[in-house]
Design an enzyme around this catalytic site. Structure first.
Site, PDB file in Angstrom:
ATOM      1  N   GLY A 108       7.646   2.245  24.249  1.00  0.00           N
ATOM      2  CA  GLY A 108       7.324   3.772  24.797  1.00  0.00           C
ATOM      3  C   GLY A 108       7.607   3.498  26.401  1.00  0.00           C
ATOM      4  N   SER A 131      10.683  -1.766  22.521  1.00  0.00           N
ATOM      5  CA  SER A 131      10.290  -0.409  22.198  1.00  0.00           C
ATOM      6  C   SER A 131       9.270   0.601  22.628  1.00  0.00           C
ATOM      7  CB  SER A 131      11.315   0.447  21.907  1.00  0.00           C
ATOM      8  OG  SER A 131      11.763   0.171  20.682  1.00  0.00           O
ATOM      9  N   HIS A 177      27.685  28.387   0.706  1.00  0.00           N
ATOM     10  CA  HIS A 177      27.830  27.617  -0.112  1.00  0.00           C
ATOM     11  C   HIS A 177      28.268  27.229  -0.297  1.00  0.00           C
ATOM     12  CE1 HIS A 177      27.066  25.402  -4.264  1.00  0.00           C
ATOM     13  NE2 HIS A 177      28.051  25.897  -4.173  1.00  0.00           N
ATOM     14  N   ILE A 198      13.198   5.727  19.809  1.00  0.00           N
ATOM     15  CA  ILE A 198      13.869   4.008  20.330  1.00  0.00           C
ATOM     16  C   ILE A 198      14.437   2.448  19.532  1.00  0.00           C
ATOM     17  CG2 ILE A 198      14.471   3.206  22.334  1.00  0.00           C
ATOM     18  CD1 ILE A 198      13.371   5.194  23.544  1.00  0.00           C
TER      19      ILE A 198
HETATM   20  C1  LIG Z   1      17.538   5.246  24.117  1.00  0.00           C
HETATM   21  C2  LIG Z   1      17.093   6.548  24.230  1.00  0.00           C
HETATM   22  C3  LIG Z   1      17.405   7.069  23.467  1.00  0.00           C
HETATM   23  C4  LIG Z   1      17.315   8.555  24.111  1.00  0.00           C
HETATM   24  N1  LIG Z   1      17.277   9.612  23.078  1.00  0.00           N
HETATM   25  C5  LIG Z   1      17.165  10.786  23.016  1.00  0.00           C
HETATM   26  C6  LIG Z   1      18.015  11.869  21.660  1.00  0.00           C
HETATM   27  O1  LIG Z   1      18.675  11.843  21.512  1.00  0.00           O
HETATM   28  N2  LIG Z   1      17.316  13.335  22.398  1.00  0.00           N
HETATM   29  C7  LIG Z   1      16.072  13.867  23.256  1.00  0.00           C
HETATM   30  O2  LIG Z   1      15.849  15.030  23.557  1.00  0.00           O
HETATM   31  N3  LIG Z   1      15.654  12.913  24.396  1.00  0.00           N
HETATM   32  C8  LIG Z   1      16.210  11.420  23.972  1.00  0.00           C
HETATM   33  N4  LIG Z   1      16.165  10.336  25.363  1.00  0.00           N
HETATM   34  C9  LIG Z   1      14.669  11.280  25.745  1.00  0.00           C
HETATM   35  C10 LIG Z   1      15.586  11.390  27.197  1.00  0.00           C
HETATM   36  O3  LIG Z   1      16.360  10.704  27.367  1.00  0.00           O
HETATM   37  C11 LIG Z   1      14.680  11.908  28.369  1.00  0.00           C
HETATM   38  O4  LIG Z   1      13.577  12.309  27.346  1.00  0.00           O
HETATM   39  C12 LIG Z   1      15.199  12.955  29.268  1.00  0.00           C
HETATM   40  O5  LIG Z   1      16.129  11.745  30.321  1.00  0.00           O
HETATM   41  C13 LIG Z   1      14.401  13.092  30.443  1.00  0.00           C
HETATM   42  O6  LIG Z   1      14.732  13.515  31.846  1.00  0.00           O
HETATM   43  P1  LIG Z   1      14.399  14.215  32.566  1.00  0.00           P
HETATM   44  O7  LIG Z   1      15.319  14.865  33.515  1.00  0.00           O
HETATM   45  O8  LIG Z   1      12.588  13.989  32.981  1.00  0.00           O
HETATM   46  O9  LIG Z   1      14.192  12.585  33.231  1.00  0.00           O
HETATM   47  P2  LIG Z   1      15.490  11.189  33.584  1.00  0.00           P
HETATM   48  O10 LIG Z   1      16.867  11.401  32.561  1.00  0.00           O
HETATM   49  O11 LIG Z   1      14.925   9.886  33.415  1.00  0.00           O
HETATM   50  O12 LIG Z   1      16.263  11.286  34.769  1.00  0.00           O
HETATM   51  C14 LIG Z   1      15.691  11.251  36.047  1.00  0.00           C
HETATM   52  C15 LIG Z   1      16.280  10.874  37.371  1.00  0.00           C
HETATM   53  O13 LIG Z   1      16.178  11.173  37.927  1.00  0.00           O
HETATM   54  C16 LIG Z   1      16.347   9.844  39.424  1.00  0.00           C
HETATM   55  N5  LIG Z   1      15.103   9.727  40.118  1.00  0.00           N
HETATM   56  C17 LIG Z   1      13.523   9.150  39.409  1.00  0.00           C
HETATM   57  N6  LIG Z   1      13.628   9.142  41.237  1.00  0.00           N
HETATM   58  C18 LIG Z   1      14.582   8.803  41.765  1.00  0.00           C
HETATM   59  C19 LIG Z   1      13.988   9.182  43.767  1.00  0.00           C
HETATM   60  N7  LIG Z   1      13.299   9.152  43.662  1.00  0.00           N
HETATM   61  N8  LIG Z   1      15.654   9.575  44.155  1.00  0.00           N
HETATM   62  C20 LIG Z   1      16.410   9.901  43.649  1.00  0.00           C
HETATM   63  N9  LIG Z   1      16.215   9.598  42.386  1.00  0.00           N
HETATM   64  C21 LIG Z   1      15.638   9.593  41.198  1.00  0.00           C
HETATM   65  C22 LIG Z   1      16.479   8.873  38.361  1.00  0.00           C
HETATM   66  O14 LIG Z   1      17.764   7.732  38.822  1.00  0.00           O
HETATM   67  C23 LIG Z   1      17.308   9.544  37.399  1.00  0.00           C
HETATM   68  O15 LIG Z   1      18.371   9.734  37.439  1.00  0.00           O
HETATM   69  C24 LIG Z   1      15.901   8.848  24.757  1.00  0.00           C
HETATM   70  C25 LIG Z   1      15.396   8.192  25.791  1.00  0.00           C
HETATM   71  C26 LIG Z   1      15.885   6.908  25.199  1.00  0.00           C
HETATM   72  C27 LIG Z   1      15.882   5.511  26.508  1.00  0.00           C
END
Ligand SMILES: Cc1cc2nc3c(=O)[nH]c(=O)nc-3n(C[C@H](O)[C@H](O)[C@H](O)COP(=O)(O)OP(=O)(O)OC[C@H]3O[C@@H](n4cnc5c(N)ncnc54)[C@H](O)[C@@H]3O)c2cc1C
Length: 475
Positions: A281, A279, A454, A194
């Protein structure tokens, strides 16, 4: 009256969204709850990935790369650009519209797959013989009963102790993706994915960027040879990267931040910047889930504890994505989401972490799958490696981007591909071939014998595979 579902997914990031769609495809009556709000307070499903992660960062990386190309590289192609300027407000508006297209696309897929979407925070209330009771707190409070629950609540940025995010001067990924004007100076603490991606965006747009990293090695988890190439290229572009530093204090003032740190030699240093991205972690997000109400177990680091199949300690409660162990990557969350839905349906899918690719979308891009040379050395496994520089690739020369190399590592005896590491143009797309090869247990000879069009950048991977047996054809 409560609403009953076979499967309730909490969270609609890449993990939750794919879990919900796959569960619905398999015939389950499925609901998904997500609390993310857009600027107008409406639903914005897609999680970190869509709203403040993968998608907006790639939108800004693309825009800023166009600017960099127009300003510094078009001239090499005989193209003159007079009066080049950048309109940050327009760039951010484009990014926001890309995000919205993704939010809308998810809501469309929910309607298409007959998934009931609830906008609000989902939390456990109790478990009884009917299933799990989940309260939805939001504009329209609701109560749901679920036979199966999939928790996909993602992660949040980790703050530096004593330096809370204000998103004005001390920025998480969220604030870093919406800086309204190019800062003259920008500090970044943490040179992970990030930090490097967002640091690159603002450097290309004109900021003087200094990155402070605590670890002594640059990109320590990446193959060393590849990390070295990347370090060379990024430093040449103007990113100032200081390794092995120890931050002692971060002080935010009006429109400026002062960072005190000890450099690798232990000498006290001070960095004054207009804005600072932290950034360092991400931490698992279980805020408001009320896990205690049903006895859902977390591990000592706050992740929901799961086994290899994403089963929690509770019957019929599963957890996936960033909120559980493993790499914090969108496609890892997606794989787990789809696999869990299939397990609920009695199927036996498998997610192999060893073939989960990782990509850093800097320029050059850095992409890898499987094991690095240093990991293989540490494990004592005998291997052989082949590399091929993009300098010797015709397509890279035609593109005008010959930075970096492709590297293939194979077992010394069986020739099975154990890892592929690429730093260079198009690495994010090139790595898919390597993932496929590893999934099919291909040998380096297999990749070397496959006909590649190619001129393509993918010929570099083929040549690196041939180089494993010292028979690269174009070097
Ligand atoms: C700047 C940045 C760039 C990134 N680029 C990449 C990339 O290029 N490629 C890649 O693979 N990964 C990338 N990542 C990592 C990636 O975004 C995460 O690994 C991924 O989003 C995880 O998915 P998830 O479904 O576990 O959770 P999340 O995407 O975090 O989604 C969780 C969702 O749950 C909702 N939520 C939480 N608690 C509750 C609750 N109690 N009730 C209702 N809703 C709730 C949240 O609002 C959110 O919408 C990046 C991260 C960042 C910060």
């Amino acid at each position: 009256m409560s609403k009953e579902f076979d499967v309730v997914v909490i969270g609609s990031g890449p993990g939750g969204q794919i879990a919900a769609i796959r569960a619905a495809q398999l015939g389950f009556n499925t609901a998904c709850i997500d609390e993310w709000k857009n600027e107008k307070g409406g639903p914005a499903p897609g999680g970190t990935c869509t709203n403040v992660g993968c998608i907006p960062s790639k939108a800004l990386l693309q825009s800023s790369e166009h600017y960099e190309q127009a300003g510094h590289h078009f001239a090499d192609h005989g193209i003159g650009v007079a009066g080049l300027s950048v309109d940050i407000a327009k760039m951010l508006a484009r990014k926001a519209s890309v995000v919205k297209q993704n939010n809308d696309g998810i809501l469309y897929l929910y309607r298409k797959n007959k998934i009931t979407f609830f906008h609000g925070r989902g939390s456990f209330v109790k478990a009884d013989d009917k299933g799990y009771e989940i309260a939805v707190a939001g504009d329209k409070p609701d109560t749901l009963i679920a036979k199966h629950v999939i928790v996909a609540t993602g992660s949040n940025p980790r703050a530096l102790p004593g330096a809370a995010f204000d998103e004005e001067t001390i920025l998480s990924n969220d604030g870093a993706l919406r800086i309204p004007a190019v800062p003259k100076t920008l500090g970044v603490i943490g040179s992970g994915v990030i930090g490097l991606e967002l640091g690159s965006v603002w450097r290309r747009l004109g900021a003087e960027v200094t990155i402070l990293e605590a670890l002594p090695a640059f990109l320590g988890s990446v193959d060393e040879q590849v990390a070295k190439e990347a370090h060379k290229a990024l430093t040449k572009q103007g990113l100032k990267i200081h390794l092995g530093v120890k931050i002692s204090e971060v002080k935010a003032g009006k429109g400026a931040v002062a960072v005190a740190y000890a450099d690798a030699a232990g000498k006290e240093q001070k960095l004054e910047v207009d804005r600072l991205i932290v950034s360092i972690g991400r931490v698992p997000n279980t805020i408001g889930l009320n896990a205690e109400a049903v006895g859902l177990k977390l591990d000592e680091r706050g992740f929901i504890a799961v086994d290899g199949d994403c089963k929690t300690n509770l019957p019929n409660v599963w957890a996936i994505g960033d909120v559980v162990r493993g790499p914090m990557l969108a496609h890892k969350a997606e794989e787990e989401g789809s696999a869990v839905a299939e397990r609920i349906a009695g199927q036996h899918p498998h997610v192999d972490f060893n073939t989960v690719p990782s990509v850093i979308y800097t320029s050059p891009e850095i992409a890898s799958v499987g094991q690095t040379e240093q990991q293989l050395k540490a494990s004592g496994r005998a291997y052989k490696a082949g590399t091929f520089p993009f300098m010797a690739n015709g397509r890279a020369r035609a593109l005008g981007d010959t930075t970096g190399l492709a590297k293939v590592i194979a077992d010394a005896k069986t020739d099975e591909v154990l890892g592929v590491h690429i730093v260079g143009p198009g690495a994010s797309e090139l790595i898919a071939e390597a993932v496929m090869a590893m999934e099919f247990k291909a040998s380096s000879e297999d990749i070397g014998r496959i006909c590649h069009a190619h001129p393509t950048l993918s010929e570099a991977t083929k040549e690196a595979a041939l180089a494993v047996e010292k028979r690269a054809l174009n070097f």
